[in-house]
Design an enzyme around this catalytic site. Structure first.
Site, PDB file in Angstrom:
ATOM      1  CD1 TRP A   1      -2.698   1.548   0.421  1.00  0.00           C
ATOM      2  CD2 TRP A   1      -2.129   1.851   2.579  1.00  0.00           C
ATOM      3  NE1 TRP A   1      -3.489   2.553   0.940  1.00  0.00           N
ATOM      4  CE2 TRP A   1      -3.151   2.764   2.254  1.00  0.00           C
ATOM      5  CE3 TRP A   1      -1.621   1.856   3.867  1.00  0.00           C
ATOM      6  CZ2 TRP A   1      -3.667   3.673   3.177  1.00  0.00           C
ATOM      7  CZ3 TRP A   1      -2.133   2.752   4.786  1.00  0.00           C
ATOM      8  CH2 TRP A   1      -3.153   3.648   4.438  1.00  0.00           C
TER       9      TRP A   1
ATOM     10  CG  ASP B   1      -2.072  -1.934   7.425  1.00  0.00           C
ATOM     11  OD1 ASP B   1      -3.159  -1.817   8.030  1.00  0.00           O
ATOM     12  OD2 ASP B   1      -1.779  -1.253   6.419  1.00  0.00           O
TER      13      ASP B   1
ATOM     14  CE  LYS C   1      -9.977  -0.443   2.655  1.00  0.00           C
ATOM     15  NZ  LYS C   1      -9.530   0.228   1.478  1.00  0.00           N
TER      16      LYS C   1
HETATM   17  N1  KET Z   1      -3.894  -0.507   5.086  1.00  0.00           N
HETATM   18  C1  KET Z   1      -4.041  -1.024   3.858  1.00  0.00           C
HETATM   19  C2  KET Z   1      -3.223  -2.202   3.492  1.00  0.00           C
HETATM   20  C3  KET Z   1      -4.964  -0.450   2.969  1.00  0.00           C
HETATM   21  O1  KET Z   1      -5.100  -1.002   1.781  1.00  0.00           O
HETATM   22  C4  KET Z   1      -5.712   0.676   3.358  1.00  0.00           C
HETATM   23  C5  KET Z   1      -6.625   1.326   2.401  1.00  0.00           C
HETATM   24  C6  KET Z   1      -5.522   1.160   4.666  1.00  0.00           C
HETATM   25  C7  KET Z   1      -4.609   0.555   5.498  1.00  0.00           C
HETATM   26  C8  KET Z   1      -6.253   2.351   5.214  1.00  0.00           C
HETATM   27  O2  KET Z   1      -7.594   2.274   5.208  1.00  0.00           O
HETATM   28  P1  KET Z   1      -8.477   3.259   6.102  1.00  0.00           P
HETATM   29  O3  KET Z   1      -9.505   3.765   5.180  1.00  0.00           O
HETATM   30  O4  KET Z   1      -7.586   4.337   6.643  1.00  0.00           O
HETATM   31  O5  KET Z   1      -9.004   2.392   7.195  1.00  0.00           O
HETATM   32  N2  KET Z   1      -6.550   1.149   1.139  1.00  0.00           N
HETATM   33  C9  KET Z   1      -7.439   1.693   0.092  1.00  0.00           C
HETATM   34  C10 KET Z   1      -7.811   3.122   0.258  1.00  0.00           C
HETATM   35  C11 KET Z   1      -6.688   4.086   0.440  1.00  0.00           C
HETATM   36  O6  KET Z   1      -5.656   4.009  -0.224  1.00  0.00           O
HETATM   37  O7  KET Z   1      -6.843   4.970   1.314  1.00  0.00           O
HETATM   38  C12 KET Z   1      -6.870   1.404  -1.289  1.00  0.00           C
HETATM   39  O8  KET Z   1      -5.694   1.007  -1.410  1.00  0.00           O
HETATM   40  O9  KET Z   1      -7.602   1.554  -2.281  1.00  0.00           O
END
Ligand code: KET
Length: 452
Positions: free
Chosen positions: A178, A259, A295
């Site tokens: 990520w 994570d 998610k």
């Molecule tokens: N860790 C990973 C591995 C991840 O893919 C995301 C979000 C997050 C943490 C953070 O999610 P939050 O919304 O802060 O709980 N990934 C998607 C959204 C983004 O990049 O913010 C994505 O990769 O599409």
């Protein structure tokens, strides 16, 4: 709030040319102008060599480009957010129910949450991650603190490590990972290095590469791991491979940081998706976990998340964890003071009620099941069309994303020729596919791959 911009940023320095003052009508005018509006003859503390224009975030930039595209055929496979079969955001039915309960609760108010967040939320979040019968919970050697979703949890962990970790202050992340991991850690002064992860040839896991790099990292390095549904590749180690990784990590006294953003999204089974974390805890590791509910509850914008620290078993484990918790509270206080209520209240209601919990599990199966259907269907269609290459990785990979193997050039062609939006590395969010657009997508991929 109106903010006035300088009339000309380039011209700013020339107005102070005092040697010519009074000698020409222009400079006399400039001189008068700088007296009338001294601020306009401005200087800034943030010139472009100090604060250069930063590029737009690639993912959110992609989202904006998709929104601006007026084609009726457009397909959004960018951000990792679940969509239903009509390409619409899906409010989980269980979330609707919990929301109804919340709105009808006469005792609810908008007071501050405690610094560590809502306790009924954090304690159940820990159970969800670690398992209700986790030795770490039984022995009271874990601390949980509510965060601004998963990003906030990774950040809090990074900040804690920046302040207190005395091992090798470098975090090893998968290649690729990520993208935000790099920024979050480097922002707090912890550089990232990469371990191999994705094997371009098999489009699967480069397990030997990963293991060897972790083995070769200096003792007591920080190792960032995705417990399941790896982003962006959709490739996870098997449980046996996790066991081998645990051995290597132990042998080098590395420090694991998980994570977890997709629990329930990989297999649809919450326990199975947390098996890697639970195994490490059973093995007695001291570790950190960032947990997102964006998610698996479809609460993306509500920013519900949790950070967990687990310390190793031992006679002083409880005092250790209480010291850690006290410092986390200080960091939290200075960063966000206290976390937001709404999302955590929803999650807490569901996690604390057996009936709602069962319904949530059902909703998770709906989401992960639809994604798996799309995987099967996409692979079948590409194989039927005879699209050059192999496509088994589409069904071998798991979770929200598939790393298609499409090149950047192919990705750009798909965007230009077919209004299909995905990240440049060829990642697609599987949830963007549905029964209505999958034929269109498969044909577009076929066309691009066949002609490049
Ligand atoms: N860790 C990973 C591995 C991840 O893919 C995301 C979000 C997050 C943490 C953070 O999610 P939050 O919304 O802060 O709980 N990934 C998607 C959204 C983004 O990049 O913010 C994505 O990769 O599409």
């Amino acid at each position: 709030m109106p903010v006035s911009s300088p009339p000309s940023s380039q011209g700013a320095s020339s107005t102070s040319d005092s040697s010519a003052a009074g000698s020409s009508p222009i400079s006399r005018l400039n001189n008068i102008a700088s007296h009338i509006a001294p601020k306009m003859a401005s200087t800034t503390n943030f010139p472009s060599d100090v604060v250069p224009q930063a590029p737009e975030d690639p993912l959110f930039g992609l989202m904006a480009a998709f929104r601006a595209d007026e084609s009726p055929d457009k397909v959004d496979l960018g951000i990792g957010a679940y969509r239903d079969d009509n390409a619409k955001p899906w409010i989980l039915p269980v979330v609707k129910k919990a929301d109804e309960i919340l709105r009808n609760d006469p005792d609810l108010n908008h007071e501050y949450a405690p610094i560590a967040g809502i306790q009924s939320f954090t304690s159940k979040a820990a159970e969800l991650m670690l398992g209700a019968d986790s030795p770490a919970l039984k022995e009271k050697r874990s601390a949980s603190i509510q965060t601004i979703s998963g990003t906030g949890a990774v950040h809090l962990g990074a900040l804690f490590l920046a302040k207190f970790f005395k091992g090798n202050r470098t975090v090893y992340v998968s290649n690729p990972t990520w993208a935000n991991h790099h920024q979050i850690f480097s922002n707090v002064g912890i550089p990232t290095k990469q371990y191999p992860y994705f094997d371009k040839k098999t489009k699967g896991l480069d397990f030997e590469g990963m293991k060897n790099a972790i083995k070769d990292a200096p003792e007591r390095s920080i190792i960032l791991l995705h417990p399941c549904a790896h982003n962006p590749t959709g490739v996870d180690p098997t449980l046996d491979q996790w066991k081998e990784l645990a051995e290597v990590i132990r042998s080098k006294n590395h420090f694991p940081f998980f994570d977890s953003a997709y629990q329930g999204f990989a297999s649809g089974n919450l326990a199975r998706d947390a098996a890697s974390v639970r195994y490490f805890v059973e093995q007695g590791f001291e570790l950190l976990i960032a947990q997102s509910f964006a998610k698996n509850f479809g609460l993306y914008g509500e920013r519900a998340g949790c950070f967990h620290a687990v310390t190793a078993p031992g006679p002083d484990a409880q005092t250790t964890i209480s010291r850690i918790a006290s410092q986390l509270a200080i960091l939290q206080r200075s960063e966000i003071s206290n976390p937001p209520l709404y999302g955590a209240r929803i999650v807490s209601l569901v996690l604390n009620d057996a009936k709602l919990f069962a319904e949530w599990e059902d909703n998770l199966t709906t989401m992960s099941g639809r994604i798996m259907d799309m995987r099967n269907s996409l692979r079948a269609k590409l194989e039927e069309l005879g699209t050059p290459g192999t496509w088994n990785h589409i069904t071998d990979q798991i979770g929200m994303f598939s790393f298609t193997g499409l090149t950047e050039e192919q990705v750009m062609r798909l965007r230009k020729e077919s209004h299909i939006y995905m990240t440049k590395n060829g990642r697609i969010s599987m949830a963007g596919l549905n029964t209505k657009n999958i034929d269109y997508f498969a044909k577009a991929v076929h066309a691009v791959v066949s002609s490049s």
